[in-house]
Design an enzyme around this catalytic site. Structure first.
Site, PDB file in Angstrom:
ATOM      1  N   GLU A   1      57.189  62.936  63.315  1.00  0.00           N
ATOM      2  CA  GLU A   1      56.308  61.795  63.032  1.00  0.00           C
ATOM      3  C   GLU A   1      57.065  60.464  63.026  1.00  0.00           C
ATOM      4  OE1 GLU A   1      52.653  61.595  62.300  1.00  0.00           O
ATOM      5  OE2 GLU A   1      53.491  59.696  62.947  1.00  0.00           O
TER       6      GLU A   1
ATOM      7  N   GLY B   1      57.861  54.354  63.391  1.00  0.00           N
ATOM      8  CA  GLY B   1      58.429  54.416  62.036  1.00  0.00           C
ATOM      9  C   GLY B   1      57.456  55.053  61.053  1.00  0.00           C
TER      10      GLY B   1
ATOM     11  N   ILE C   1      54.293  54.435  60.653  1.00  0.00           N
ATOM     12  CA  ILE C   1      52.878  54.493  61.063  1.00  0.00           C
ATOM     13  C   ILE C   1      52.511  55.926  61.451  1.00  0.00           C
ATOM     14  CG2 ILE C   1      51.128  53.586  62.646  1.00  0.00           C
ATOM     15  CD1 ILE C   1      53.031  51.327  63.340  1.00  0.00           C
TER      16      ILE C   1
ATOM     17  N   ASP D   1      64.261  51.545  74.134  1.00  0.00           N
ATOM     18  CA  ASP D   1      63.756  52.182  72.913  1.00  0.00           C
ATOM     19  C   ASP D   1      62.242  52.421  73.023  1.00  0.00           C
ATOM     20  OD1 ASP D   1      64.085  52.753  69.862  1.00  0.00           O
ATOM     21  OD2 ASP D   1      62.479  51.266  69.956  1.00  0.00           O
TER      22      ASP D   1
ATOM     23  N   LYS E   1      59.828  55.988  73.220  1.00  0.00           N
ATOM     24  CA  LYS E   1      58.672  56.206  72.343  1.00  0.00           C
ATOM     25  C   LYS E   1      57.391  56.431  73.146  1.00  0.00           C
ATOM     26  CE  LYS E   1      60.777  53.542  68.593  1.00  0.00           C
ATOM     27  NZ  LYS E   1      60.960  52.187  68.060  1.00  0.00           N
TER      28      LYS E   1
HETATM   29  N1  HSE Z   1      65.313  49.454  66.950  1.00  0.00           N
HETATM   30  C1  HSE Z   1      64.021  49.988  66.647  1.00  0.00           C
HETATM   31  C2  HSE Z   1      63.000  48.850  66.534  1.00  0.00           C
HETATM   32  C3  HSE Z   1      64.099  50.774  65.362  1.00  0.00           C
HETATM   33  O1  HSE Z   1      63.420  47.673  66.519  1.00  0.00           O
HETATM   34  O2  HSE Z   1      61.817  49.098  66.517  1.00  0.00           O
HETATM   35  C4  HSE Z   1      62.954  51.715  65.133  1.00  0.00           C
HETATM   36  O3  HSE Z   1      62.871  52.725  66.090  1.00  0.00           O
END
Ligand code: HSE
Length: 404
Positions: A124, A129, A131, A196, A200
């Protein structure tokens, strides 16, 4: 009593211990049994820390302890975290993680391993994060055909873009300030280049399709070329610029992409500012829904990890279903997708634009006399790129896709 181990005593790992401790009564009640953090694995020692006596340096100690049933992997990366996760699942210990790199790279394999050993691999915290978004996709929206997921999935870039928008500042100065305040990493590449967000959206796309969406095949563009002038045009048009991670069913195929896009004031994602994240989901029965909150940070992320620990505690000896096969999803290349585009051109290039982009609209800002903004009609990405290229030296900055 269920014994838990935490791998990695950094920001999220220490948050996991704190959440279990602070909300002990509620957590235990909801887990149906008392939880106890028996081990914390880290290379370092933590003299003076209230949990220093739980710190161990050898993963074998955790693996060989039959009492440990649930492991929180908050180490990050795809090296030791991958090895330890495989060993834990093979030993029938459930693993709960915030590690998006590992989930995106090896999700189907680790889920299959968990299933084969009647335990669970839950993630999760890997997207958004704190959410709740993995569980809604997995449990709540199961009657839906998900047509589209559109997310602001990276807090660092959303903070930078929001600040550029609000203060008229340029990218470099906002990034520098964000680093000084600790909002952005010293090495911000994974965030600002979109990598990143790409991991996701690969995870969300895989849950959306039930097949594997390889993050290497997702078109990814970061925010480094966005300027304060772009925001001036966006404001004039009642729009904003957001780093969007998109997954869209295009009729049997999936378009997955990450790129800065202009969105209108009417879109629900318009008001998502600062470090906040949001995921907008369109289902064929429910229609639109949105999940909003803190996408990063110690306690929000740890809260999501602990929610998975509770789920594991409730499902001991059972496998929580997760539809994410190893079969590769059919991806739609970005070239044939259609949308409008915004770009800036020197005054001297206007005639050329008129000749190349029939039906384009022009945006003129009083403070930028030597140029104008152009909004094209709806066109295919590959057709746009071919024409845009012909503008040569007349172009200013970068082109921005217009999404909603
Ligand atoms: N570096 C990521 C962000 C941290 O700024 O969202 C959370 O995955």
């Amino acid at each position: 009593m269920i014994q838990v181990a935490v791998l990695g005593y950094g920001t999220v790992g220490s948050g996991v211990v704190e959440v279990i401790e602070k909300n002990r009564e509620m957590v235990n009640k909801k887990a149906g049994e008392d939880l106890n953090v028996k081990y914390i694995l880290d290379l370092r020692d933590f003299p003076g820390d209230p949990y220093e006596n739980k710190v161990v340096h050898d993963f074998a100690q955790i693996l060989e302890d039959d009492e440990v049933k649930i492991i929180c992997e908050t180490m990050g990366g795809v090296g030791a975290a991958y090895t330890f996760t495989k060993q834990a699942l093979s030993a029938g210990k459930s693993v709960c993680t915030s590690n998006k790199e590992l989930v995106a790279a090896h999700g189907p394999e680790l889920l299959a391993l968990a299933k084969a050993h009647t335990c669970n691999y839950l993630f999760e915290a890997s997207v958004g994060g704190g959410i709740p978004i993995i569980r809604p996709l997995n449990y709540s929206l199961t009657a839906e055909h998900i047509e589209e997921i559109m997310g602001i999935l990276n807090g660092t870039t959303n903070y930078i873009l929001s600040k550029m928008e609000k203060e008229g500042a340029d990218f470099d100065s906002v990034l520098k300030e964000a680093q000084e305040k600790g909002y952005a990493e010293r090495n911000p590449q994974a965030d600002v280049e979109g990598f990143d967000a790409c991991r996701k959206i690969a995870i969300l796309s895989s849950l959306m399709t039930g097949k594997n969406v390889d993050y290497n095949r997702i078109y990814t563009e970061g925010i480094t070329k966005i300027t304060s002038e772009d925001f001036a045009y966006a404001a004039f048009m009642s729009m904003s610029i957001k780093l969007l991670a998109i997954s869209r069913d295009t009729g049997g195929r999936t378009l997955a992409m990450v790129a800065p896009c202009m969105i209108s004031r009417e879109h629900p994602l318009y008001m998502v500012n600062g470090v906040f994240n949001a995921v907008f989901v369109k289902g064929n029965m429910l229609g639109d829904s949105m999940y909003y909150g803190r996408g990063a940070g110690k306690l929000p992320t740890a809260s999501a990890v602990v929610s998975d620990v509770i789920d594991c505690a409730r499902h001991q000896g059972k496998v929580i279903m997760c539809f994410w096969d190893s079969e590769e999803a059919q991806l739609q290349g970005i070239d044939d997708t259609e949308r409008k585009f915004f770009f800036r051109v020197k005054k001297s290039g206007e005639e050329k634009v008129k000749a190349l982009f029939a039906g384009a609209e022009y945006v003129r800002l009083p403070e930028l006399e030597e140029e104008c903004g152009v909004i094209t009609g709806t066109m295919k990405e590959k057709d746009f790129e071919a024409l845009y290229e012909q503008l040569g030296e007349e172009k200013i900055g970068t082109r921005i896709r217009m999404e909603a």
